[in-house]
Structures are given as structure tokens and as C-alpha cells.
Design a protein around this motif. Structure first.
Motif, PDB file in Angstrom:
ATOM      1  N   UNK A 105       0.810  -1.229   0.000  1.00  0.00           N
ATOM      2  CA  UNK A 105       0.000   0.000   0.000  1.00  0.00           C
ATOM      3  C   UNK A 105       0.835   1.268   0.000  1.00  0.00           C
ATOM      4  N   UNK A 106       2.135   1.149   0.250  1.00  0.00           N
ATOM      5  CA  UNK A 106       2.964   2.342   0.182  1.00  0.00           C
ATOM      6  C   UNK A 106       4.309   2.147   0.843  1.00  0.00           C
ATOM      7  N   UNK A 107       5.268   2.982   0.419  1.00  0.00           N
ATOM      8  CA  UNK A 107       6.587   2.988   1.033  1.00  0.00           C
ATOM      9  C   UNK A 107       6.588   3.936   2.213  1.00  0.00           C
ATOM     10  N   UNK A 108       7.302   3.573   3.245  1.00  0.00           N
ATOM     11  CA  UNK A 108       7.472   4.444   4.398  1.00  0.00           C
ATOM     12  C   UNK A 108       8.724   5.303   4.187  1.00  0.00           C
ATOM     13  N   UNK A 109       9.072   6.082   5.181  1.00  0.00           N
ATOM     14  CA  UNK A 109      10.205   6.984   5.045  1.00  0.00           C
ATOM     15  C   UNK A 109      11.506   6.253   4.797  1.00  0.00           C
ATOM     16  N   UNK A 110      12.544   6.979   4.447  1.00  0.00           N
ATOM     17  CA  UNK A 110      13.839   6.352   4.159  1.00  0.00           C
ATOM     18  C   UNK A 110      14.333   5.511   5.329  1.00  0.00           C
ATOM     19  N   UNK A 111      14.880   4.355   4.985  1.00  0.00           N
ATOM     20  CA  UNK A 111      15.446   3.439   5.979  1.00  0.00           C
ATOM     21  C   UNK A 111      16.913   3.229   5.628  1.00  0.00           C
TER      22      UNK A 111
END
Length: 296
Positions: A105-111
Motif C-alpha cells: 500500500x505504500x513505502x514508508x520513510x527512508x530506511x
């Protein structure tokens, strides 16, 4: 050295490639196009050693629903997120129309050194679980790297749920469900992969046991699976080497695992991917290094 995620040149936008020091070590298909009977879900394949050996298998003839490295559960309140047939008490494996889907459903913030995403576990439009998943990679040595896989599942169904397995439904020893790695089946002339922990060796001895780490050693490669937190280290290992090579961390080994409405559970597996057939001391050293280099 940090990892780099990027779209694969010439491929569709739903696959990304993980690289370490410029070498492609894994493809992550986060939005697969698969038949419903395979319980569509994101997977990693191929995963490679730094030397280029492929250490995963996709849709093998013996189990078409095995998808490289994935998070798969055969029974979430009766919904099959594993693929294939469902084990029914007093009947055995039955082909049912009960398969679920894990939808990106979507990418989260940079990891750092990886990626993080949100997923929805659904059946015919009804969402049972939401997931936050992080996948990171770390170099360990010239011949080994670590894949760090963390999954947090939250019950968003509005009712209490529970996780089950064929074992909880009447098939002893078949407590699979959770993180699962399907390794490649090698040629008929090759011996089956060797499996061992710090204190035990062989499928019979390690299957269903709990151990801080477990190694699967094939022809020219070794995988060392490490529980990344205390909760994960309490889960028994599901192991196959005779019928096919595969290792998983079991959520519901003998009894169903309840998850109340609104509650969450998290599991973390760090897998060392190494060139060469490691012995016990070498596997133990890399297991310890993997947790040191990839702290939670």
C-alpha cells in the motif's frame, strides 16, 4: 558498506534490486502478479551470495506456492496466506477457496541500508491485518552479507484473530507459518543440505527446536538464520532438508497464536548469506557478527 535499492533497469516498476558494493544480491518483488491460489504476496527472489550463487527458489515443481523469501501464514482466522491447499482436521489437505492477498500500500520513510513498506492482508476486500515491514542489508565480510527482515502485524479486522498452522489443525510437526526461506533443490547427485544449530545437527534434531541461530549449508553456500529479538528466538524452527530445502520461524507450532483486536506482534529474522560451506564455529561467528552489524 551500506545497501542500495533501485528499480531494475528494463523491468516493471514493481520490482527493485538490492545491491551491495555495486553487486546485485537480491530482487524484491513488492507487487507480484500471481494466481490467487498462490496467496499473492511480496517476495525476494533471486537472492544471491556475494559470489553470485542463487540461494532461493521460486515456484518449484514440488511446492508451486513457495516464493523465495516471504512472510506467509497458512491460517489467519481461516484465511490462507501461504498458498496451496489448506489442512483440514480429519480430512487432510483440501483445495479451498480461502486464499488471501498481501497488498503493498505504500513505502514508508527512508530506511538506512534498505526499505520499509506498508502492506494490507486482505480476503475479498476485507482487511484482517496491516503490516509494517523493513528489509535491510549489511556487508559482513568479503564472502558474506546479512538480510535483515522485520515484520510488525496489527489486527485491524475489528475482532479478535488467531494464527494457526497444519499442526494446530491436526497434522503433527507441520507448524509452519511466518518468515519462510525456500532454498534451491540441488542436483540428484548432490547430498541434501546440512542443517545444524550450536548444539544439534540434522533435520530430525533441529526441526521444532528453539535456538538462537540455525544454519543450512548447501553446495558452495550457507545460510545462517538468526532470531533478531527475544520474541523471535522463542519461536520453534520449521526445517526441511529431505523433501526439499527450506527454513522458517514458526508462529503457531503446537497451538494457535491469538491476536486481539487492535493488538500487534513483531518478528525479526537476520539471515547471513555466505559463500562456501561453513562449519559450526564459522556459522556461530557470523551469526554473532550479523547482530552486531545490524542492531535493532
Amino acid at each position: 558498506m551500506g545497501a542500495d535499492w533501485a528499480a531494475r533497469p528494463g523491468a516493471d516498476e514493481d520490482t527493485t534490486v538490492l545491491r551491495l558494493a555495486g553487486r546485485a544480491v537480491a530482487d524484491y518483488v513488492h507487487r507480484p502478479r500471481l494466481p490467487a491460489a498462490l496467496s499473492p504476496r511480496p517476495y525476494l527472489h533471486p537472492v544471491r551470495t556475494l559470489g553470485g550463487l542463487v540461494v532461493t527458489e521460486l515456484r518449484p515443481a514440488d511446492h508451486a506456492h513457495h516464493l523465495g523469501v516471504s512472510m506467509a501464514v497458512p491460517d489467519v482466522a481461516g484465511v490462507n496466506f501461504w498458498g496451496g491447499r489448506t489442512y483440514v482436521r480429519d480430512q487432510g489437505p483440501v483445495a479451498l477457496d480461502n486464499h488471501g492477498v498481501q497488498e503493498h500500500t505504500g513505502w514508508l520513510g527512508p530506511v538506512p541500508d534498505g526499505c520499509a513498506q506498508e502492506l494490507s492482508w486482505t480476503r475479498e476486500g476485507r482487511e484482517l491485518l496491516s503490516e509494517r515491514r523493513a528489509i535491510r542489508a549489511h556487508s559482513l565480510s568479503d564472502g558474506a552479507w546479512a538480510l535483515d527482515f522485520t515484520s510488525t502485524l496489527t489486527n485491524v479486522s475489528g475482532a479478535d484473530l488467531s494464527f494457526g498452522s497444519p499442526a494446530t489443525n491436526g497434522r503433527p510437526g507441520a507448524g509452519y507459518g511466518g518468515f519462510f526461506w525456500r532454498a534451491p533443490k540441488e542436483g540428484a547427485a548432490d547430498p541434501r543440505p546440512e542443517v545444524f544449530t550450536a548444539t544439534a545437527s540434522g533435520e530430525d534434531a533441529v526441526h521444532g527446536s528453539t535456538a538462537e541461530w540455525l544454519a543450512l549449508a548447501g553446495q558452495g553456500w550457507t545460510l545462517v538464520f538468526v532470531g533478531g529479538d527475544e520474541e523471535t528466538r522463542r519461536d520453534p524452527w520449521f526445517v526441511r532438508t529431505g523433501q526439499y530445502p527450506g527454513v522458517g520461524s514458526s508462529l503457531a507450532w503446537e497451538r494457535r497464536l491469538p491476536l486481539a483486536a487492535g493488538a500487534a506482534l513483531s518478528r525479526r529474522i537476520v539471515t547471513v548469506v555466505a559463500d562456501g560451506r561453513l562449519d559450526r564455529p564459522a556459522a556461530a561467528a557470523l551469526a554473532a557478527l550479523a547482530l552486531e552489524v545490524a542492531p535493532s
